[in-house]
Design a protein around this motif. Structure first.
Motif, short mmCIF file in Angstrom:
data_model
loop_
_atom_site.label_atom_id
_atom_site.label_comp_id
_atom_site.label_asym_id
_atom_site.label_seq_id
_atom_site.Cartn_x
_atom_site.Cartn_y
_atom_site.Cartn_z
N GLN A 255 -24.76 17.70 -48.73
CA GLN A 255 -23.76 17.25 -47.76
C GLN A 255 -23.37 15.81 -48.04
OE1 GLN A 255 -24.29 18.13 -43.45
NE2 GLN A 255 -24.12 15.91 -43.16
N ASN A 256 -24.35 14.97 -48.37
CA ASN A 256 -24.07 13.56 -48.63
C ASN A 256 -23.19 13.37 -49.86
OD1 ASN A 256 -25.53 12.70 -46.42
ND2 ASN A 256 -27.40 12.28 -47.55
N ILE A 257 -23.40 14.19 -50.86
CA ILE A 257 -22.58 14.11 -52.08
C ILE A 257 -21.12 14.44 -51.75
CG2 ILE A 257 -22.11 15.20 -54.31
CD1 ILE A 257 -25.16 15.51 -54.63
N ILE A 258 -20.93 15.52 -51.01
CA ILE A 258 -19.57 15.95 -50.65
C ILE A 258 -18.89 14.92 -49.75
CG2 ILE A 258 -18.21 17.72 -49.47
CD1 ILE A 258 -20.45 19.72 -50.26
N VAL A 259 -19.63 14.42 -48.77
CA VAL A 259 -19.08 13.42 -47.85
C VAL A 259 -18.72 12.14 -48.61
CG1 VAL A 259 -19.65 11.88 -45.93
CG2 VAL A 259 -20.22 14.30 -45.79
N THR A 260 -19.56 11.74 -49.54
CA THR A 260 -19.29 10.53 -50.33
C THR A 260 -17.99 10.66 -51.11
OG1 THR A 260 -21.64 9.99 -50.59
CG2 THR A 260 -20.13 9.05 -52.20
N MET A 261 -17.82 11.78 -51.80
CA MET A 261 -16.60 11.98 -52.59
C MET A 261 -15.37 12.12 -51.70
SD MET A 261 -17.32 11.65 -55.73
CE MET A 261 -15.79 12.23 -56.44
N ALA A 262 -15.56 12.70 -50.52
CA ALA A 262 -14.44 12.84 -49.59
C ALA A 262 -13.99 11.46 -49.07
CB ALA A 262 -14.83 13.73 -48.42
N LEU A 263 -14.96 10.62 -48.73
CA LEU A 263 -14.63 9.28 -48.24
C LEU A 263 -14.05 8.41 -49.35
CD1 LEU A 263 -17.67 8.57 -45.88
CD2 LEU A 263 -15.31 9.10 -45.23
N ALA A 264 -14.56 8.58 -50.56
CA ALA A 264 -13.99 7.84 -51.70
C ALA A 264 -12.55 8.27 -51.92
CB ALA A 264 -14.83 8.09 -52.96
N GLY A 265 -12.29 9.58 -51.80
CA GLY A 265 -10.93 10.09 -51.91
C GLY A 265 -10.03 9.57 -50.81
N ALA A 266 -10.58 9.46 -49.60
CA ALA A 266 -9.81 8.93 -48.46
C ALA A 266 -9.36 7.50 -48.73
CB ALA A 266 -10.66 9.00 -47.20
N LEU A 267 -10.23 6.70 -49.35
CA LEU A 267 -9.87 5.32 -49.68
C LEU A 267 -8.74 5.29 -50.71
CD1 LEU A 267 -13.44 3.76 -49.82
CD2 LEU A 267 -11.63 3.16 -48.20
N ALA A 268 -8.79 6.20 -51.68
CA ALA A 268 -7.70 6.30 -52.66
C ALA A 268 -6.40 6.72 -51.97
CB ALA A 268 -8.08 7.29 -53.76
N GLY A 269 -6.54 7.61 -50.97
CA GLY A 269 -5.37 8.04 -50.21
C GLY A 269 -4.76 6.89 -49.42
#
Length: 368
Positions: A255-269
């Motif tokens: 879950q932490n891996i997925i959440v990390t990549m999602a939040l990193a993607g949100a910052l790029a967004g």
């Protein structure tokens, strides 16, 4: 003795070593750039490198300097946020090389939301952030459930994202297909423009200076607090350091891996939407992933992998990039500016190398 001990403690501190390493890398990049300028045209090399370093100080009028300072700040926003995206994932033990694809997809969603649906600016940003977060989460899922290296997953997602946006934008509703360029938001959907709230007046009425500039600083501070002061941030960093140990401690590693990549993607967004919704630039059909994502890697490392350091690193790189565009093209090819900027950005990747050297030198000094 106290002064000596204090100086040694400062030299051994991670913050000091990160700053010194960043300065060394920037200086080497500038020096190499100067050598190239001298090889091409030695008499004008000093003036050319000075122009790069001056940027907005190149102009004589204070009002003009203020305008171009605002321009530098506006163009620093996406670079800083892309750097924060790389930093956030790296702190959790992941290498988000997919920032370019996440950034690209967010461009498409934010511009489509503005030009096709005429949505208010804040809703355009929300949709772009959610889309980029979902894109990052897909790479996270490959890593978490299939144990696929996130670098490979992100590279594939980059190109898929680019071609999706190219296809999405090939529509007369949002793009002038004769020019392969999207329409101006100011003309078709003014409510989709990010508000300035009077900030433009501080920079000689530069209409592109919006709340995106201070918001970027706030986001950097929030990330710093989340990573260093919260349980959530601790869990992400712990999972990155040792996934098996984190799982043994009761943390949800997948879950932490997925959440990390999602939040990193949100910052790029956020990087894409806060930039393109100022209407400073239109999207053009492209055959390559936006360089902003890859430049974010250099910004993250030049900033010493610290959110506040990333702010200064992003501004510095954008400063020299825009300064390079002012070089006299009578003596140098117009593309020399991009070459010099690329060299400086490339040398920024050696920050950790110099930091390791400084660490060894200070540790030896301490033992002596």
């Amino acid at each position: 003795m106290k002064a000596k001990f204090s100086a040694r403690a400062i030299a051994a501190s991670k913050q000091f070593q990160a700053i010194v390493s960043a300065i060394i890398c920037a200086a080497i990049g500038i020096l190499v750039g100067f050598i190239i300028l001298a090889i091409i045209n030695a008499p004008n090399a000093p003036k050319a490198i000075a122009t790069i370093l001056k940027n907005f100080f190149y102009y004589k009028k204070a009002s003009t300097r203020a305008y171009y300072l605002g321009q530098t700040l506006v163009k620093s926003v996406p670079l800083i946020l892309c750097g924060l995206s790389v930093l956030f994932a790296y702190k959790a033990g992941l290498f988000n090389i997919g920032v370019g694809g996440q950034y690209c997809l967010a461009i498409g969603v934010s511009l489509w939301s503005a030009l096709a649906w005429n949505l208010p600016w804040w809703l355009c940003i929300v949709l772009a952030v959610l889309a980029a977060a979902a894109w990052g989460a897909i790479a996270g899922c490959f890593k978490a459930f299939c144990n696929m290296n996130e670098v490979i997953a992100c590279i594939m997602m980059n190109w898929i994202g680019l071609y999706l946006v190219n296809v999405l934008m090939q529509n007369e509703t949002v793009m002038d297909t004769t020019k392969s360029e999207t329409y101006s938001i100011a003309k078709l959907s003014p409510q989709s423009l990010i508000p300035s709230v009077g900030l433009s007046g501080l920079f000689n009425n530069n209409k592109y200076v919006t709340i995106a500039v201070p918001l970027t600083v706030v986001i950097a501070v929030v990330i710093m607090i989340v990573l260093s002061k919260t349980t959530f941030g601790y869990e992400l960093r712990a999972t990155g350091l040792n996934k098996n140990a984190a799982k043994y401690a009761g943390m949800k590693d997948k879950q932490n891996i997925i959440v990390t990549m999602a939040l990193a993607g949100a910052l790029a967004g956020l990087a894409a939407s806060l930039y393109y919704l100022t209407d400073i630039q239109q999207w053009k059909t492209s055959s390559s992933v936006p360089a902003m994502g890859f430049n974010g890697i250099a910004v993250a490392f030049l900033g010493g992998l610290h959110p506040i350091g990333v702010i200064f690193a992003g501004f510095f790189i954008q400063h020299i990039t825009l300064g390079g565009s002012l070089i006299d093209t009578h003596f140098y090819n117009s593309q020399i500016a991009d070459l010099i900027s690329a060299i400086i950005i490339y040398t920024c990747g050696f920050v950790l190398f110099f930091k390791e050297i400084l660490t060894k030198l200070t540790s030896k000094g301490g033992k002596a």
